[in-house]
Scaffold this motif. Structure first.
Motif, PDB file in Angstrom:
ATOM      1  N   TRP A  33      52.974  37.087  23.145  1.00 53.85           N
ATOM      2  CA  TRP A  33      51.700  36.620  22.614  1.00 53.85           C
ATOM      3  C   TRP A  33      51.285  35.326  23.317  1.00 53.85           C
ATOM      4  N   ALA A  34      52.235  34.393  23.442  1.00 53.89           N
ATOM      5  CA  ALA A  34      51.925  33.078  24.016  1.00 53.89           C
ATOM      6  C   ALA A  34      51.516  33.175  25.484  1.00 53.89           C
ATOM      7  N   ASN A  35      52.207  34.005  26.271  1.00 47.70           N
ATOM      8  CA  ASN A  35      51.830  34.162  27.684  1.00 47.70           C
ATOM      9  C   ASN A  35      50.446  34.793  27.805  1.00 47.70           C
ATOM     10  N   ARG A  40      44.676  34.098  29.132  1.00 46.19           N
ATOM     11  CA  ARG A  40      43.258  34.084  28.720  1.00 46.19           C
ATOM     12  C   ARG A  40      42.632  32.705  28.924  1.00 46.19           C
ATOM     13  N   GLN A  41      43.390  31.653  28.700  1.00 46.06           N
ATOM     14  CA  GLN A  41      42.886  30.279  28.868  1.00 46.06           C
ATOM     15  C   GLN A  41      42.857  29.840  30.318  1.00 46.06           C
ATOM     16  N   GLY A  42      43.588  30.536  31.182  1.00 48.08           N
ATOM     17  CA  GLY A  42      43.656  30.135  32.583  1.00 48.08           C
ATOM     18  C   GLY A  42      44.764  29.134  32.875  1.00 48.08           C
ATOM     19  N   ASP A  43      45.620  28.860  31.879  1.00 48.40           N
ATOM     20  CA  ASP A  43      46.696  27.885  32.070  1.00 48.40           C
ATOM     21  C   ASP A  43      47.979  28.482  32.631  1.00 48.40           C
ATOM     22  N   TYR A  44      48.128  29.792  32.534  1.00 46.95           N
ATOM     23  CA  TYR A  44      49.343  30.451  32.989  1.00 46.95           C
ATOM     24  C   TYR A  44      49.576  30.172  34.482  1.00 46.95           C
ATOM     25  N   GLN A  45      48.513  30.202  35.252  1.00 46.34           N
ATOM     26  CA  GLN A  45      48.610  29.958  36.694  1.00 46.34           C
ATOM     27  C   GLN A  45      48.976  28.506  37.008  1.00 46.34           C
ATOM     28  N   ARG A  46      48.803  27.607  36.035  1.00 45.98           N
ATOM     29  CA  ARG A  46      49.171  26.195  36.221  1.00 45.98           C
ATOM     30  C   ARG A  46      50.590  25.902  35.750  1.00 45.98           C
ATOM     31  N   ASP A  93      46.363  28.038  12.161  1.00 48.58           N
ATOM     32  CA  ASP A  93      45.647  29.193  12.712  1.00 48.58           C
ATOM     33  C   ASP A  93      45.797  29.305  14.220  1.00 48.58           C
ATOM     34  N   SER A  94      45.452  30.484  14.730  1.00 52.28           N
ATOM     35  CA  SER A  94      45.579  30.757  16.171  1.00 52.28           C
ATOM     36  C   SER A  94      44.533  30.032  17.001  1.00 52.28           C
ATOM     37  N   GLY A  95      43.580  29.409  16.342  1.00 53.07           N
ATOM     38  CA  GLY A  95      42.599  28.597  17.059  1.00 53.07           C
ATOM     39  C   GLY A  95      43.092  27.175  17.279  1.00 53.07           C
ATOM     40  N   PHE A  96      44.260  26.853  16.739  1.00 51.03           N
ATOM     41  CA  PHE A  96      44.870  25.538  16.878  1.00 51.03           C
ATOM     42  C   PHE A  96      43.897  24.434  16.471  1.00 51.03           C
ATOM     43  N   SER A  97      43.201  24.660  15.355  1.00 50.70           N
ATOM     44  CA  SER A  97      42.176  23.707  14.945  1.00 50.70           C
ATOM     45  C   SER A  97      42.524  22.949  13.665  1.00 50.70           C
ATOM     46  N   ASP A 119      52.818  15.456  31.850  1.00 51.62           N
ATOM     47  CA  ASP A 119      51.789  15.663  32.865  1.00 51.62           C
ATOM     48  C   ASP A 119      50.479  16.208  32.279  1.00 51.62           C
ATOM     49  N   GLY A 120      50.414  16.341  30.948  1.00 54.28           N
ATOM     50  CA  GLY A 120      49.182  16.754  30.285  1.00 54.28           C
ATOM     51  C   GLY A 120      49.062  18.243  29.994  1.00 54.28           C
ATOM     52  N   ARG A 121      49.967  19.058  30.524  1.00 50.43           N
ATOM     53  CA  ARG A 121      49.906  20.496  30.231  1.00 50.43           C
ATOM     54  C   ARG A 121      50.313  20.738  28.787  1.00 50.43           C
ATOM     55  N   THR A 122      49.576  21.646  28.121  1.00 52.11           N
ATOM     56  CA  THR A 122      49.851  21.982  26.727  1.00 52.11           C
ATOM     57  C   THR A 122      50.191  23.450  26.610  1.00 52.11           C
ATOM     58  N   TRP A 123      51.296  23.727  25.891  1.00 50.71           N
ATOM     59  CA  TRP A 123      51.737  25.086  25.622  1.00 50.71           C
ATOM     60  C   TRP A 123      51.324  25.449  24.199  1.00 50.71           C
ATOM     61  N   ASN A 124      50.788  26.655  24.027  1.00 49.27           N
ATOM     62  CA  ASN A 124      50.370  27.162  22.722  1.00 49.27           C
ATOM     63  C   ASN A 124      51.363  28.237  22.291  1.00 49.27           C
TER      64      ASN A 124
END
Length: 140
Positions: A33-35, A40-46, A93-97, A119-124
């Motif tokens: 789920w997390a990957n 979807r967010q575009g962070d996986y490539q980072r 929630d899954s919106g992390f809000s 380094d500022g990267r955030t994992w959900n």
């Protein structure tokens, strides 16, 4: 026999349990789920990726009771891939809000949490909370 008068008094003692009562639950990240979320967010490539050896290992999410009152105060992810210990922020929630207090977490809850590296990267993350000792449902 000689008797001695002692003035009546009340003594109050602080209760100190003889057994540590800890949060009796664990959680592992649902890495599939997390990957997918990071893709979807575009962070996986980072390099924001999840795997079973790190966040997917329930032993790497450590619960702390900072004031020894038997109530969980924070969760830290250890065993990261060279990132050190990361503070977990738990959400409803899954919106992390909407931030959730860790003290409200119970077995069978689905929780969401984030960890952020220096380094500022955030994992959900997402995981289902499970009991760590089924024989003792109210404490460890």
């Amino acid at each position: 026999m000689k008797q001695k008068w002692i003035r009546p008094q009340t003594t109050i003692e602080k209760f100190v349990p003889d057994e540590y009562i800890a949060a009796c639950w664990g959680v592992r990240c649902d890495t599939d789920w997390a990957n997918a979320y990071e893709i979807r967010q575009g962070d996986y490539q980072r390099g924001v990726t999840h795997d079973a050896a790190h966040c997917g290992n329930p032993g790497n999410q450590v619960i702390y009771d900072d004031d020894d009152d038997g109530i969980a105060d924070r969760m830290i992810e250890t065993g990261t891939d060279g990132l050190g210990d990361l503070t977990c922020t738990i959400y409803w929630d899954s919106g992390f809000s909407s931030i959730r207090k860790i003290s409200t977490v119970q077995p069978d809850d689905i929780i969401y949490w984030t960890t952020t590296a220096s380094d500022g990267r955030t994992w959900n993350h997402k995981g289902t909370v499970f009991k760590t000792n089924f024989a003792r449902p109210n404490h460890s």
